[in-house]
Scaffold this motif. Structure first.
Motif, PDB file in Angstrom:
ATOM      1  N   HIS A   2      72.495 -26.262  -4.602  1.00  0.00           N
ATOM      2  CA  HIS A   2      71.383 -25.503  -4.028  1.00  0.00           C
ATOM      3  C   HIS A   2      71.393 -24.067  -4.552  1.00  0.00           C
ATOM      4  O   HIS A   2      72.394 -23.369  -4.436  1.00  0.00           O
ATOM      5  CB  HIS A   2      71.499 -25.490  -2.502  1.00  0.00           C
ATOM      6  N   CYS A  18      64.748 -23.218  -2.769  1.00  0.00           N
ATOM      7  CA  CYS A  18      65.706 -23.931  -3.610  1.00  0.00           C
ATOM      8  C   CYS A  18      65.041 -24.554  -4.844  1.00  0.00           C
ATOM      9  O   CYS A  18      64.131 -25.385  -4.719  1.00  0.00           O
ATOM     10  CB  CYS A  18      66.430 -25.003  -2.795  1.00  0.00           C
ATOM     11  N   CYS A  21      65.972 -28.447  -5.027  1.00  0.00           N
ATOM     12  CA  CYS A  21      65.285 -29.337  -4.080  1.00  0.00           C
ATOM     13  C   CYS A  21      63.754 -29.254  -4.192  1.00  0.00           C
ATOM     14  O   CYS A  21      63.058 -30.196  -3.826  1.00  0.00           O
ATOM     15  CB  CYS A  21      65.694 -29.017  -2.647  1.00  0.00           C
ATOM     16  N   HIS A  25      64.892 -24.129   2.127  1.00  0.00           N
ATOM     17  CA  HIS A  25      65.800 -24.623   3.177  1.00  0.00           C
ATOM     18  C   HIS A  25      66.895 -23.607   3.455  1.00  0.00           C
ATOM     19  O   HIS A  25      67.073 -22.640   2.700  1.00  0.00           O
ATOM     20  CB  HIS A  25      66.376 -25.998   2.817  1.00  0.00           C
TER      21      HIS A  25
END
Ligand SMILES: [Zn+2]
Length: 297
Positions: A2, A18, A21, A25
């Motif tokens: 991340h 991120c 991703c 988050h």
């Protein structure tokens, strides 16, 4: 793993956009074991003690919300295809409404209190965490999967969506509902009215989606996005000067007003406009929650 720009900090967590991703988050991401106990026993008891009672008080409104969702799902599937899995079904009222409309339903819910409540109103529930082993254990497939207020809570939303795809029959439809965060309205509240990032709630809310980031995630998990809509932008009350942040009484009063508006807009005279209005809001990234539908590719 991340990595990305740090947007905010809250409760000793960084909030990162991120790159790995493709969505925002918290960092670090809590482990599944950390969350297990929270959602099995504590969440409905400590974090949401009034939740089930409030759902019952708000049931007329919830049924109008569920009817809109079920009508959309029914419009995308042939009449004979009416099997539904609700992942994180809570106290079971979505499935109860679906079954009244002719769906055959199953829920999965980690909270004992919520699962017990769902059973008490006649809903079939597996009291367990949904994870990537569930499709193989279930031994059956569904025409629709409903994931409401789930993807923001889980450490790996992609694995939940991929497992959902495996649980769907061909051309089956997933309906995802998550809070709409880092939205244009929140940006204006921050920049023009000095609001802090009040929508952050780590570690319960791990992930913070925008319409674009959730659509992208759905695509990467095997879905074609077919419809985007919104739930009422309750943050409009903040734009109007009613600051309900940290003020439960004003928050509840604001909720009662949007509830009444939604119920009135469900009248046959206005319901086509309602659908159009929420669809247009979604186009502009407006709405407190987003509702995105994807068909399994
Ligand atoms: Zn990440």
């Amino acid at each position: 793993m991340h990595r990305g720009k740090v947007l905010d900090n809250a409760n000793n967590y960084g909030i990162i956009d991120c790159e790995a991703c493709g969505f925002i988050h918290i960092d670090p991401v809590p482990s599944k074991d950390d969350l297990d106990k929270v959602y099995r026993e504590e969440y409905y008891r400590d974090e949401k003690p009034l939740f089930i009672q409030r759902v019952i008080e708000d049931l007329e409104w919830w049924e109008s919300v569920y009817d809109d969702r079920l009508s959309l799902l029914e419009s995308k599937l042939p009449d004979e295809r009416r099997t539904m899995l609700d992942i994180g079904c809570g106290p079971g009222y979505f499935l109860k409404r679906a079954s009244v409309r002719g769906w055959r339903c199953l829920g999965v819910e980690p909270s004992m209190q919520a699962a017990t409540h769902a059973r008490s109103i006649g809903v079939d529930v597996v009291n367990a965490f949904f994870d990537s082993t569930f499709p193989e254990r279930a031994g059956r497939k569904f025409d629709a999967v409903h994931l409401s207020e789930v993807l923001e809570h889980v450490p790996d939303p992609a694995s939940i969506l991929k497992a959902s795809a495996r649980l769907l029959n061909s051309d089956g439809v997933v309906c995802c509902v998550v809070p709409n965060d880092y939205s244009p309205v929140q940006k204006v509240l921050k920049e023009r009215l000095n609001f802090r990032a009040y929508w952050l709630a780590p570690p319960h809310h791990i992930n913070y989606f925008t319409f674009d980031s959730l659509s992208g995630l759905l695509k990467r998990c095997g879905f074609k996005v077919i419809e985007k809509t919104s739930m009422f932008p309750i943050d409009f009350f903040l734009l109007m000067g009613d600051n309900y942040i940290g003020n439960d009484a004003l928050g509840r009063a604001s909720h009662l007003r949007r509830k009444m508006l939604d119920i009135m807009l469900s009248d046959p005279e206005l319901k086509d406009f309602k659908k159009e209005m929420y669809g247009t809001m979604a186009k502009y990234g407006i709405g407190r929650e987003m509702v995105i539908y994807g068909v399994k590719e």
